[in-house]
Write a protein that holds these residues in place. Structure first.
Motif, PDB file in Angstrom:
ATOM      1  N   UNK A  45      -6.919  32.251  -9.669  1.00 52.05           N
ATOM      2  CA  UNK A  45      -6.767  30.983 -10.392  1.00 52.05           C
ATOM      3  C   UNK A  45      -5.868  31.158 -11.614  1.00 52.05           C
ATOM      4  N   UNK A  46      -5.962  32.325 -12.267  1.00 50.54           N
ATOM      5  CA  UNK A  46      -5.100  32.600 -13.419  1.00 50.54           C
ATOM      6  C   UNK A  46      -3.650  32.768 -12.990  1.00 50.54           C
ATOM      7  N   UNK A  47      -3.450  33.400 -11.823  1.00 47.51           N
ATOM      8  CA  UNK A  47      -2.094  33.545 -11.295  1.00 47.51           C
ATOM      9  C   UNK A  47      -1.480  32.168 -11.071  1.00 47.51           C
ATOM     10  N   UNK A  48      -2.238  31.274 -10.432  1.00 42.67           N
ATOM     11  CA  UNK A  48      -1.732  29.923 -10.157  1.00 42.67           C
ATOM     12  C   UNK A  48      -1.415  29.181 -11.443  1.00 42.67           C
ATOM     13  N   UNK A  49      -2.303  29.322 -12.431  1.00 43.06           N
ATOM     14  CA  UNK A  49      -2.089  28.617 -13.696  1.00 43.06           C
ATOM     15  C   UNK A  49      -0.854  29.137 -14.416  1.00 43.06           C
ATOM     16  N   UNK A  50      -0.678  30.463 -14.456  1.00 42.11           N
ATOM     17  CA  UNK A  50       0.455  31.052 -15.175  1.00 42.11           C
ATOM     18  C   UNK A  50       1.767  30.685 -14.504  1.00 42.11           C
ATOM     19  N   UNK A  51       1.760  30.546 -13.185  1.00 44.50           N
ATOM     20  CA  UNK A  51       2.980  30.197 -12.460  1.00 44.50           C
ATOM     21  C   UNK A  51       3.262  28.698 -12.447  1.00 44.50           C
ATOM     22  N   UNK A  52       2.359  27.910 -13.031  1.00 43.77           N
ATOM     23  CA  UNK A  52       2.527  26.459 -13.037  1.00 43.77           C
ATOM     24  C   UNK A  52       3.550  26.042 -14.081  1.00 43.77           C
ATOM     25  N   UNK A  53       3.909  24.761 -14.064  1.00 39.09           N
ATOM     26  CA  UNK A  53       4.905  24.230 -15.003  1.00 39.09           C
ATOM     27  C   UNK A  53       4.412  24.268 -16.444  1.00 39.09           C
ATOM     28  N   UNK A  54       3.119  24.410 -16.630  1.00 36.74           N
ATOM     29  CA  UNK A  54       2.573  24.457 -17.992  1.00 36.74           C
ATOM     30  C   UNK A  54       3.196  25.601 -18.786  1.00 36.74           C
ATOM     31  N   UNK A  55       3.468  26.705 -18.102  1.00 36.49           N
ATOM     32  CA  UNK A  55       4.017  27.887 -18.776  1.00 36.49           C
ATOM     33  C   UNK A  55       5.510  28.057 -18.514  1.00 36.49           C
ATOM     34  N   UNK A  56       6.183  26.987 -18.160  1.00 36.62           N
ATOM     35  CA  UNK A  56       7.613  27.064 -17.888  1.00 36.62           C
ATOM     36  C   UNK A  56       8.400  27.511 -19.106  1.00 36.62           C
ATOM     37  N   UNK A  57       7.899  27.163 -20.283  1.00 40.41           N
ATOM     38  CA  UNK A  57       8.615  27.534 -21.512  1.00 40.41           C
ATOM     39  C   UNK A  57       8.715  29.047 -21.689  1.00 40.41           C
ATOM     40  N   UNK A  58       7.855  29.820 -20.992  1.00 42.10           N
ATOM     41  CA  UNK A  58       7.924  31.276 -21.098  1.00 42.10           C
ATOM     42  C   UNK A  58       9.191  31.827 -20.464  1.00 42.10           C
ATOM     43  N   UNK A  59       9.835  31.036 -19.609  1.00 43.57           N
ATOM     44  CA  UNK A  59      11.068  31.503 -18.972  1.00 43.57           C
ATOM     45  C   UNK A  59      12.224  31.510 -19.935  1.00 43.57           C
ATOM     46  N   UNK A  60      12.082  30.823 -21.059  1.00 45.41           N
ATOM     47  CA  UNK A  60      13.144  30.772 -22.057  1.00 45.41           C
ATOM     48  C   UNK A  60      13.008  31.933 -23.027  1.00 45.41           C
ATOM     49  N   UNK A  61      13.964  32.005 -23.917  1.00 44.32           N
ATOM     50  CA  UNK A  61      13.964  33.085 -24.908  1.00 44.32           C
ATOM     51  C   UNK A  61      12.780  32.953 -25.851  1.00 44.32           C
TER      52      UNK A  61
END
Length: 520
Positions: A45-61
């Protein structure tokens, strides 16, 4: 029940990066990879949550302090916070910045940034302000004052810098700096301070960034900043700016920004691959903002040691300010004045026939061919070793401009010639932080780029065919061969370039033959 452990942001970033590397991997496979990598399990469930759009900002600098934290402080308005942070960086030291000033500036940017038009303005609560300060590592809002403005203090600050520089070879010591250029400024004092009817772009400006090393053995391609992404003068002539030995950037104000300088600084560091070099910088806000963005990020500079010159002392310790830029401008202005004379002789108005392509060409020529390596060496010695020098190179240029001024005045083309020094290096062209211009500079990055100037009228030039180019090269070669004292080195270059053009002709012919074959 085992105690639940929070997953650090750095591990969340790594998990999202692994998904990008292996887009077809299942969540079970990613959970297995996570356990092997970080030595502790993770729930699906944590994997799914982390890969969701909620954490999309982590892909940025993200800065280092964020990646080491346990929680992510989400930016609700990233464009606003980006603008606000840049403003804090550039305004600090010029005015006293309080939390209420930050809040008021947030309201100002919200009303100006296009992506927030039509949306209700937030209240910008104390909680948001605390979060913004934490996300951007802003420890305090204060004014730094005028440290380093006293010459004795600056001289003391330069001593350890000079000792450090003595451990580097001159070819590994670089300096970069910007200047503005009013490329349509006429040399008539009576016209220079007011607009001319029918001539809107008298104050048309570009900014130019120069960089060279201490022995003059390497001059990096100049970086030009204009108002248009593709100036009409380039497209009308069919010019590919990438063929010029320069870099071209644009924003609505033709100013150096932190975003542009960050890109240039990364390019510089990559260019110095395999070396360890020093880059001397002044405290211009765009320089500081760009360096902090890189230094706090995951990819700091690898080949470049940045050394900051003492504040408020660049006129004394910055090599490019000791006469390099002024000499470059003198060569450029001499070409501009002679262009004015030539246009008047042909019955044309130079203010209408002048365009930014001329400005760029002359600028590259003055930097690459006119400016001598001895001038660069002398200016570095004057700045870093406090040697007293005289720039003998610039005297003949000013004499040439003076004669041209007299000719223009004699023909009644100008009435009141400007002072030579004011014409070559006017105060308005000096690049410095101005609190009144910071807002416009920051907001310009959120506005759509100007593709071409709307009020520029440029004559379309025909595309030169390969046959025309070869014929022109042959005629030029014949001309040089017929001269009593022709240049053998120039003839070799003409012959080499003729072979290059003929090679293009052959390649084009082969492509046509292949297309004809398949069409049959």
């Amino acid at each position: 029940m085992p105690r639940r452990t929070a997953i650090p942001i750095s591990q969340k970033i790594a998990l999202r990066a692994q998904r990008q590397l292996q887009p077809k991997a299942s969540n079970i496979e990613l959970a297995r990879w996570f356990k092997e990598t970080f030595q502790h399990p993770i729930a699906l469930s944590s994997v799914s949550e982390i890969l969701s759009s909620r954490y999309k900002c982590l892909d940025n600098h993200l800065s280092l302090h964020q990646t080491n934290s346990k929680r992510i402080r989400i930016e609700f308005w990233p464009d606003l916070e980006k603008a606000l942070f840049q403003w804090v960086q550039q305004a600090e030291g010029q005015i006293i910045i309080s939390q209420e000033v930050i809040r008021e500036k947030a309201r100002f940017f919200w009303a100006k940034i296009p992506s927030y038009q039509g949306k209700d303005m937030p209240s910008f609560s104390n909680g948001w302000l605390a979060g913004f300060q934490s996300r951007r590592s802003i420890r305090a809002y204060k004014q730094h004052g005028e440290e380093g403005s006293v010459p004795e203090t600056a001289s003391q600050a330069m001593r350890p810098i000079q000792q450090l520089l003595s451990t580097f070879q001159p070819n590994d010591i670089y300096n970069c700096d910007e200047t503005s250029l009013f490329w349509k400024q006429v040399p008539d004092r009576s016209l220079s301070k007011r607009s001319i009817p029918g001539k809107k772009k008298e104050k048309a400006r570009i900014s130019v960034l120069f960089c060279c090393n201490a022995d003059g053995s390497e001059r990096l391609p100049p970086c030009f900043i204009g108002t248009a992404k593709k100036p009409r003068a380039f497209t009308a002539a069919g010019i590919n700016i990438e063929n010029f030995n320069c870099q071209w950037y644009s924003n609505r104000k033709a100013w150096m920004s932190g975003q542009i300088f960050e890109g240039w600084l990364r390019w510089f560091d990559n260019t110095m691959s395999g070396r360890k070099v020093v880059l001397l910088l002044d405290h211009f806000s765009a320089h500081k903002a760009a360096f902090e963005q890189i230094d706090e990020g995951p990819s700091p500079l690898k080949n470049t040691l940045v050394i900051w010159l003492p504040p408020n002392s660049t006129s004394r310790f910055q090599p490019l300010d000791q006469g390099i830029i002024r000499t470059w401008k003198a060569y450029w202005e001499r070409r501009w004045v002679r262009f004015i004379l030539e246009e008047y002789e042909e019955g044309r108005d130079p203010s209408r026939s002048m365009h930014v392509l001329h400005a760029v060409r002359w600028g590259i020529g003055a930097w690459e061919f006119d400016l001598s390596s001895k001038t660069i060496q002398r200016c570095f010695n004057k700045a870093l070793r406090s040697e007293q020098i005289r720039l003998s190179e610039i005297n003949p240029i000013t004499s040439d401009i003076t004669r041209d001024f007299q000719e223009l005045q004699h023909s009644s083309r100008i009435r009141d010639p400007m002072d030579i020094d004011d014409f070559i290096n006017p105060n308005d062209e000096v690049v410095q932080d101005n609190i009144h211009e910071i807002d416009d500079l920051i907001l310009s990055q959120f506005q759509p780029e100007i593709e071409q100037e709307e009020d520029e009228i440029i004559q379309e030039l025909p595309s030169i065919s390969i046959k025309e180019a070869i014929d022109a090269l042959k005629r030029l070669r014949l001309y040089e061969e017929q001269q009593p004292q022709g240049s053998s080195s120039f003839l070799r270059e003409l012959y080499k370039h003729e072979r290059v053009v003929k090679g293009r002709k052959l390649a084009n012919q082969e492509q046509r033959d292949i297309r004809s074959y398949f069409n049959v």
